[in-house]
Design an enzyme around this catalytic site. Structure first.
Site, PDB file in Angstrom:
ATOM      1  N   HIS A   2      27.067  68.204  84.900  1.00 50.08           N
ATOM      2  CA  HIS A   2      28.484  67.880  85.037  1.00 50.08           C
ATOM      3  C   HIS A   2      28.897  66.679  84.184  1.00 50.08           C
ATOM      4  O   HIS A   2      30.093  66.427  84.019  1.00 50.08           O
ATOM      5  CB  HIS A   2      28.781  67.598  86.513  1.00 50.08           C
ATOM      6  CG  HIS A   2      30.227  67.455  86.847  1.00 50.08           C
ATOM      7  ND1 HIS A   2      31.149  68.452  86.636  1.00 50.08           N
ATOM      8  CD2 HIS A   2      30.919  66.417  87.388  1.00 50.08           C
ATOM      9  CE1 HIS A   2      32.343  68.043  87.036  1.00 50.08           C
ATOM     10  NE2 HIS A   2      32.236  66.817  87.488  1.00 50.08           N
ATOM     11  N   SER A  57      36.360  66.425  85.166  1.00 43.58           N
ATOM     12  CA  SER A  57      36.126  66.644  86.585  1.00 43.58           C
ATOM     13  C   SER A  57      37.459  66.682  87.335  1.00 43.58           C
ATOM     14  O   SER A  57      38.359  67.445  86.965  1.00 43.58           O
ATOM     15  CB  SER A  57      35.187  65.549  87.112  1.00 43.58           C
ATOM     16  OG  SER A  57      34.736  65.825  88.411  1.00 43.58           O
ATOM     17  N   ASP A  82      27.163  74.114  85.121  1.00 47.01           N
ATOM     18  CA  ASP A  82      27.930  73.234  86.008  1.00 47.01           C
ATOM     19  C   ASP A  82      28.678  74.090  87.026  1.00 47.01           C
ATOM     20  O   ASP A  82      29.307  75.092  86.672  1.00 47.01           O
ATOM     21  CB  ASP A  82      28.904  72.403  85.171  1.00 47.01           C
ATOM     22  CG  ASP A  82      29.723  71.428  85.992  1.00 47.01           C
ATOM     23  OD1 ASP A  82      29.355  71.168  87.148  1.00 47.01           O
ATOM     24  OD2 ASP A  82      30.736  70.927  85.459  1.00 47.01           O
TER      25      ASP A  82
END
Length: 502
Positions: free
Chosen positions: A404, A280, A347
């Site tokens: 995610h 991320s 995602d």
């Protein structure tokens, strides 16, 4: 084949036989105060949903055999040829290394104190000397070298965590990750080199930080080229510091460059690699720090007889956003940075910033050069695109947080063999890990969602019978020679720049 078909039609054998033949047995997670039913259930399968070649592939499944030991091909696994011929079909060494580095990134989540009711919120829960023991990674063969911190007074407010208590450890800093190095002789022998690993903390949830990005590009200033630009929030997180805060008196940039320089000096003459990982927002920091190390020419070594040697820099990132503009991408390529980006096609984070103009736009270069378009971004490196709909273990939902999730990405890597090949576990990775901080596994497995937590949330009972949160020892903010090593980095960068080293 006949036995597999029989299992699909015979109710007596259907459940257990399919699980044994199609999916590896996964062990009950041994967590305190946590028990899962011993009953093993398998996802629903049918011949209609599996082609004949997939069934034959499943029926002959066995753990893959490596053709060559890792130490003989580690440079290829680290991306010296941009992973050509290793992704489809997936090379077994590469799969294991992707998962291994992903677990370094996951350890940043498992050890971070998110609890706003804790006065230690924003810190790592464990002492550096016990870190790998606490996150069950002792057998990895690495030694912790230093923790990384960043200041929080930047334009990413939802990323930083602060305590609600008045007695907090820091008003300005958050723990961001760590630098470690392989020290176990057997692990070094297996790897074929001594590996320096940098792991960056990211964000567990999907929308925790992404809306804080303003898509504004900022000149990197790591070299004399104002056209190389980075998203402003990432740049600030990496470079800002707070002189009045003990933990952020050095920027994250200064901390990491100083530590990399220290380790290169310490292990001079050895075969080294620098591997950086993150998920991320941590994936963005991983690429940014890799670029910085290479741009400062820290990985270029000059011997007495003027022979130049380059320490390979590799990024294994997960669910990462775009970081900089096209000039940034091209400069990373010139510097020899190898980046493998693992993404889930469902995602949305890897699609930002740069929704309007990105590497898929035919005239991106002309737009950047002629008009200085301020919202032009480009991904760096090679993409490994996975699809959670391919896994029979996961819910086929559109939940953005699940798509995610890092543990879900590692699960997908475990089962990926190629674009046209069936999903099947290659390492026997425990599927229960998917639900550590999500609710992504199908309910058939009986694995509670969001099950990972400290026993009693860290509270302990005193001899007097009172429940308290124990005090934590003070962790050293920065090694005393951090400033010295950072100045060495700047000095070496200037000297190497005069030599016009690539």
């Amino acid at each position: 084949m006949a036995s597999f078909q029989l299992s699909l039609t015979n109710p007596k054998h259907k459940r257990n036989h399919i699980f044994r033949e199609v999916f590896p047995l996964w062990n009950t997670v041994r967590a305190k105060n946590l028990s899962f039913p011993s009953k093993r259930l398998s996802p629903k399968l049918s011949l209609k949903s599996s082609c004949l070649s997939d069934i034959e592939d499943i029926e002959t499944r066995g753990y893959e055999e490596e053709k060559k030991p890792l130490h003989e091909m580690w440079r290829e696994i680290q991306g010296c040829n941009n992973w050509k011929g290793l992704l489809d079909p997936m090379d077994s060494h590469l799969r294991k290394e992707i998962i291994r580095y992903g677990e370094f990134a996951q350890s940043c989540y498992d050890s971070f104190d998110y609890d706003p009711h804790s006065k230690y919120c924003g810190t790592c829960k464990y002492q550096p000397s016990h870190f790998f023991e606490k996150v069950n990674m002792v057998k990895k063969g690495y030694e912790m070298r230093r923790y990384l911190y960043a200041t929080s007074n930047i334009n990413l407010p939802n990323f930083f965590h602060k305590s609600k208590m008045s007695n907090i450890w820091s008003q300005h800093a958050n723990w961001m990750g760590y630098v470690a190095v392989s020290t176990d002789p057997e692990e070094i022998k297996r790897l074929g080199r001594r590996d320096i690993v940098v792991a960056w903390r990211g964000t567990v949830t999907y929308l925790e930080w992404i809306h804080d990005l303003k898509d504004i590009l900022h000149p990197a200033h790591f070299r004399d080229d104002p056209n190389i630009k980075i998203e402003k929030g990432f740049f600030g997180l990496y470079t800002m510091k707070e002189k009045h805060c003990h933990y952020s008196s050095f920027s994250a940039r200064e901390q990491i460059l100083a530590e990399i320089n220290r380790l290169i000096e310490k292990y001079e003459g050895e075969e080294l690699s620098i591997t950086i990982t993150g998920h991320s927002l941590g994936a963005a920091l991983a690429l940014l720090s890799a670029y910085d190390i290479a741009e400062m020419k820290l990985n270029i070594l000059r011997s007495a007889n003027s022979i130049t040697k380059r320490i390979p820099i590799t990024v294994f990132s997960f669910a990462g956003p775009r970081v900089g503009n096209l000039n940034f991408k091209e400069r990373c390529d010139e510097l020899g940075i190898r980046a493998l980006r693992v993404i889930n096609v469902h995602d949305k984070v890897p699609t930002v910033p740069g929704i309007i103009t990105n590497e898929k736009f035919q005239f991106q270069k002309q737009l950047e050069e002629k008009f200085s378009f301020p919202w032009s971004y480009a991904h760096v490196g090679v993409e490994l695109a996975l699809d959670h709909y391919r896994s029979p273990f996961l819910k086929p939902n559109s939940d953005l947080g699940c798509a995610h999730n890092l543990e879900a990405h590692l699960h997908l890597v475990d089962g990926y063999h190629g674009k046209a090949r069936a999903f099947r576990s290659a390492t026997g990775r425990d599927v229960a890990l998917v639900n550590k901080d999500s609710s992504f596994l199908k309910e058939d497995y009986g694995v509670p969602p969001f099950w990972w937590q400290d026993e009693n949330k860290g509270m302990v009972r005193t001899a007097e019978g009172q429940w308290v949160l124990p005090e934590r020892p003070v962790i050293e903010a920065h090694p005393p020679d951090t400033a010295h090593h950072f100045q060495q980095v700047l000095k070496l960068a200037r000297a190497r720049a005069r030599l016009n080293l690539p």
